[in-house]
Design a protein around this motif. Structure first.
Motif: not given
Ligand code: HEM
Length: 406
Positions: A8, A17, A21, A262, A330, A334, A336
């Motif tokens: 993803v 995606h 997602r 990006r 973010s 895309r 989180c």
């Molecule tokens: C404080 C905790 C967290 C922070 C700061 C964080 C931050 C981020 C960031 C910056 C991205 C990248 C987005 C991008 O490419 O623009 C991301 C992607 C992602 N995060 Fe988190 N995250 C956190 C916790 C979690 C948790 C707990 C989960 C799942 C249970 C999770 C699942 C995901 C997934 C699946 C993506 C990919 C989304 C996509 O590309 O569509 N994250 N996260």
């Protein structure tokens, strides 16, 4: 793993995606979160029980919170992904993972910045000793997946139960076993590592700022009637000061330390790619580091000062300005997928700790003098690696006994 297999996070095609997602989103967003609340509450209960045990063993104890938070974060992530009981919080068998995951992230980060390192297989000699010791990430992940494959698909509410349906689908919604692997490799650090960074830094800032700790403790201790009452839900999300403290920790020390580069996708190849009035040449990657935006005084005055109050302003314009420049998760399609879950986990762990304890920085402990800084320092491994804060805990009266006796 086949390098062409995507997950993803790194899949380019927008339609592919959306499918990935949706699969992940079923588990971690909106209304689904309440289904995993009891599991998170159970792990947070173990977290505070361990603090009690450590307090009893060594009084007053000094505890490295990065360790405890990493154990908690990964235990929850493994349960979310495959219903797997890693038990890092209580058992040292798999604790090598808290070294293996940042090591893997560091190598991937190096590949992202210097692609030729991948062609010379720069990572192999670094991984090898851990593989020989049986302390590598991928074999442990295989163990988790194999254990889950042996169970009924819908035996639990976890990522696997959603992915397995897609494995068996016969139409465009189908994913392959390789894609399941790719998703798992991303999910564990994405869910476990980031949340534990955020929780460690929250402990640092709340310990460092005694007035914040006083206000936060008061909010928690007047909102809830008992420690057992702290199990998520509205009461927790309504704790405004807690939410402000979490936001401010995420602003000061954003867990994703790397820049989210990006570039224009092939679907828009015929359009000009313009950023802030500048035409970006084809194939050029652009990005702004989250830390830089969060420390721009134009958006956040006195950016190096931990000030939860900046999130509690009444003026809608100021509120809007804060929110617009706040992007630890973010923004856009895309962004989180696990944001609500992250707030739940971090908020519950802090609330429950403050129900049973007061705490302070052990200024004489830790490998360096970082506690004298006003900032919780993170090492950029695309996500983050960190140590500390080293804290001393004081039980709040005899309340902790209810955790020991049951
Ligand atoms: C404080 C905790 C967290 C922070 C700061 C964080 C931050 C981020 C960031 C910056 C991205 C990248 C987005 C991008 O490419 O623009 C991301 C992607 C992602 N995060 Fe988190 N995250 C956190 C916790 C979690 C948790 C707990 C989960 C799942 C249970 C999770 C699942 C995901 C997934 C699946 C993506 C990919 C989304 C996509 O590309 O569509 N994250 N996260």
């Amino acid at each position: 793993m086949d390098p062409t297999t995507t997950n993803v996070f790194n899949v380019l095609d927008p339609q592919a995606h959306r499918l990935k997602r949706r699969l992940v989103g079923q588990l971690v967003t909106g209304g689904s979160v309440h289904r995993v609340e009891p599991m998170i509450a159970e792990q947070v209960e173990i977290f505070v029980k361990q603090l009690v045990t450590l307090c009893i063993m060594d009084s007053p104890p000094i505890i490295n919170m990065s360790q405890r938070c990493k154990y908690l974060g990964l235990d929850i992530a493994a349960l979310l992904a495959f219903g797997y009981q890693l038990r890092l919080q209580t058992d040292d068998k798999h604790r090598y993972l808290i070294r293996a995951i940042p090591r893997g992230s560091w190598i991937i980060n190096m590949y992202m910045q210097f692609w030729f390192l991948k062609t010379i297989k720069f990572g192999i000699p670094i991984y090898l000793p851990a593989i020989i010791r049986g302390e590598a990430f991928l074999p442990t992940l295989r163990k988790m997946i194999d254990a889950r494959l042996g169970e009924d698909t819908h035996a639990r509410v976890d990522l696997y139960s959603h992915l397995a349906d897609a494995l068996n689908a016969s139409d465009n919604n189908k994913i392959t076993l390789k894609e399941l692997w790719a998703e798992a490799i991303f999910f564990l650090p994405a869910a476990g590592d980031t949340s534990s960074t955020a929780l460690s830094s929250l402990f640092f800032y709340v310990a460092q700022n005694s007035e914040c700790q006083r206000k936060l403790a008061e909010e928690i201790r007047t909102t809830f009637a008992t420690g057992a009452d702290i199990r998520g839900g509205r009461k927790l999300t309504n704790c405004q000061y807690l939410q402000a403290c979490i936001n401010e920790a995420l602003r000061m020390s954003p867990p994703v330390a790397g820049t989210l580069w990006r570039e224009q996708g092939p679907e828009a190849a015929n359009e000009a790619f313009v950023v802030d009035g500048v035409v970006i040449p084809k194939g050029t990657q652009v990005g702004v580091n989250i830390y830089s935006i969060h420390h721009n005084p134009e958006y956040f005055p006195s950016p190096f000062v931990y000030k939860p109050e900046r999130w509690l302003v009444d003026d809608p314009e100021a509120k809007k300005a804060n929110t617009a420049a706040f992007l630890p998760f973010s923004i856009g399609a895309r962004a989180c997928a696990g944001k609500p879950l992250a707030y739940l986990e971090i908020g519950m762990a802090m609330a429950k700790t403050l129900w049973y304890f007061d705490f302070e920085l052990a200024r004489d402990a830790g490998p360096d003098a970082s506690h004298r800084d006003t900032e919780f320092k993170l090492k950029d491994v695309f996500t983050s690696d960190h140590d500390g804060p080293y804290l001393r805990f004081r039980p709040r009266g005899s309340l902790y006994r209810e955790l020991v006796n049951d």
